[in-house]
Design an enzyme around this catalytic site. Sequence first.
Site, PDB file in Angstrom:
ATOM      1  CB  THR A   1       9.868   0.868  24.236  1.00 16.42           C
ATOM      2  OG1 THR A   1       8.713   1.357  23.532  1.00 16.42           O
ATOM      3  CG2 THR A   1      10.348   1.931  25.203  1.00 16.42           C
TER       4      THR A   1
ATOM      5  CD  GLU B   1      16.596  -0.657  28.728  1.00 15.04           C
ATOM      6  OE1 GLU B   1      15.907  -1.595  29.153  1.00 15.04           O
ATOM      7  OE2 GLU B   1      16.469  -0.168  27.583  1.00 15.04           O
TER       8      GLU B   1
ATOM      9  N   GLY C   1       9.174  -1.698   2.061  1.00 17.63           N
ATOM     10  CA  GLY C   1       8.694  -1.793   3.428  1.00 17.63           C
ATOM     11  C   GLY C   1       9.332  -0.798   4.375  1.00 17.63           C
TER      12      GLY C   1
ATOM     13  CG  ASP D   1      10.155  -7.476  11.740  1.00 14.94           C
ATOM     14  OD1 ASP D   1      11.099  -8.285  11.654  1.00 14.94           O
ATOM     15  OD2 ASP D   1      10.319  -6.245  11.786  1.00 14.94           O
TER      16      ASP D   1
ATOM     17  CB  ALA E   1      16.116  -6.484   7.175  1.00 13.68           C
TER      18      ALA E   1
ATOM     19  CG  HIS F   1      49.657  -7.046   8.008  1.00 16.84           C
ATOM     20  ND1 HIS F   1      49.239  -6.720   9.272  1.00 16.84           N
ATOM     21  CD2 HIS F   1      50.717  -6.229   7.730  1.00 16.84           C
ATOM     22  CE1 HIS F   1      50.027  -5.770   9.759  1.00 16.84           C
ATOM     23  NE2 HIS F   1      50.926  -5.454   8.831  1.00 16.84           N
TER      24      HIS F   1
ATOM     25  CG  LEU G   1       7.710  -1.858  -4.592  1.00 15.75           C
ATOM     26  CD1 LEU G   1       8.286  -2.632  -5.781  1.00 15.75           C
ATOM     27  CD2 LEU G   1       6.475  -2.567  -4.052  1.00 15.75           C
TER      28      LEU G   1
ATOM     29  N   GLY H   1       0.785  -1.220   0.000  1.00 18.81           N
ATOM     30  CA  GLY H   1       0.000   0.000   0.000  1.00 18.81           C
ATOM     31  C   GLY H   1       0.817   1.270   0.000  1.00 18.81           C
TER      32      GLY H   1
ATOM     33  N   GLY I   1      14.664   3.645  25.906  1.00 23.12           N
ATOM     34  CA  GLY I   1      15.045   2.331  25.405  1.00 23.12           C
ATOM     35  C   GLY I   1      16.488   2.297  24.940  1.00 23.12           C
TER      36      GLY I   1
END
Length: 464
Positions: A269, A201, A40, A311, A319, A443, A38, A34, A178
């Site tokens: 939080t 916290e 998210g 999620d 992700a 190195h 794109l 929506g 948080g």
Amino acid sequence: MSTYDLIVIGAGPGGYVCAIRAAQLGLKVACVEGRETLGGTCLNVGCIPSKALLHASHMLHESHENFDKMGLTGARIKVDWTKMQGYKSETVGTNTKGIEFLFKKNKIDWLKGWASIESAGRVKVGDTVHDAKNIVIATGSSPAPLKGVEVDNDAGLIVDSTGALSLPKIPKSMVVIGAGVIGLELGSVYARLGAEVTVVEYLDVITPGMDGEVQKQFQKILSKQGLKFILGAAVKGAEALKGKTRLTYALKKDDNEHVLEADCVLVATGRRPHIEGLGLDNLGIELTDRGFVKIDEHWTTNVKGIYAIGDCVPGPMLAHKAEDEGMAVAEIIAGKHGHVNYDVIPGVIYTTPEVANVGLTEEAAKETGRKIKIGKFPFMGNARAKAMMQPEGFVKLIADAETDRILGCHIIGPNAGEMIHEICVAMEFGASAEDIALTCHAHPTTSEAVREAALACGDGAIHV
């Protein structure tokens, strides 16, 4: 109306990756989103824009603190907040348009709008119902609310992680509620930009769940950078005043109430599953006690043909975890074998220094009852880190004392987010600490610190 082999609801990292993988495997795929773009939350108001601000603010810090030491002199660099916001938006736009290109390349239909699931095999978008043999719920998460604290991103006084990315101006003072990944990353951004940042916290440690040594070192380093910490504090409420905010908290040790005033309060939080409006109740799809979509080992809900990833299902809200699940589900729907190794999912905090981890912490390893050995190496002994003026931190490798198999790794230092993947690959192959110790590392690189930590699991590191 088209009939699809798969309709994915949500175009975040889990959803768009799932859609692309399924299309690559020959399925007819549509993805519902929506938003106007794109990607998210991650690409639009999460991972990508926050990393752009982290990078920009780090460059500012380097110019102020280290350029002169390296012989780079000139007028003091100033912040143009409008231009920085433009840089962030351009970064977001480039990435979201890239996903749109990949959809076209793989012949994936973008169904623009918000979805609800009418029944197994039927997804409604707007006024149109689309048929699908399989449905994947990949709707992600949203910021979790905090009782007594009302977020108003438009006002720019009490904001969540989305609002914090686009404040109208750089605040002179900020309170972050948080001390997790989001709070510390965004708090770090504004501290570098000149704000006085105080982190409140509830627990007695920052970055809950991380290795104890890393927690202590990380807090020490961030404190040196100017962040202030109030731990063991329960927030009672926050209110927006005229151009200011007032936050009330009580210390758990004595229950005394205290007040903090600041230009801005950031509520960080945690996040919660974003599944409202999908119609899951009507379908009878089961949820966990914490409101996540309940799934089995194949990411299938209790309704046949409906899967869930990312999620909105249990597990770390990352992700790349969602991406792995998206690919695995696509493989399963296409008749192949999909798999995710949840024991080897890295986590990264993109502050400076970065913090990265994979596998067991020392505390978790000891709780298993097995004998372990630990190899540590400080970046103070790494030539590249010292040349970069980032000698703080260490690499900590945890191995089984009997088999030498790597159980976990924790890095706080420069390039930690890149170096952790060496250990991820090693753990996927069941490697030992000795395997890492016997592998030649170029190195000078910061990755040599990983080898040194592996050597420390045996006869001892060389450069310390």
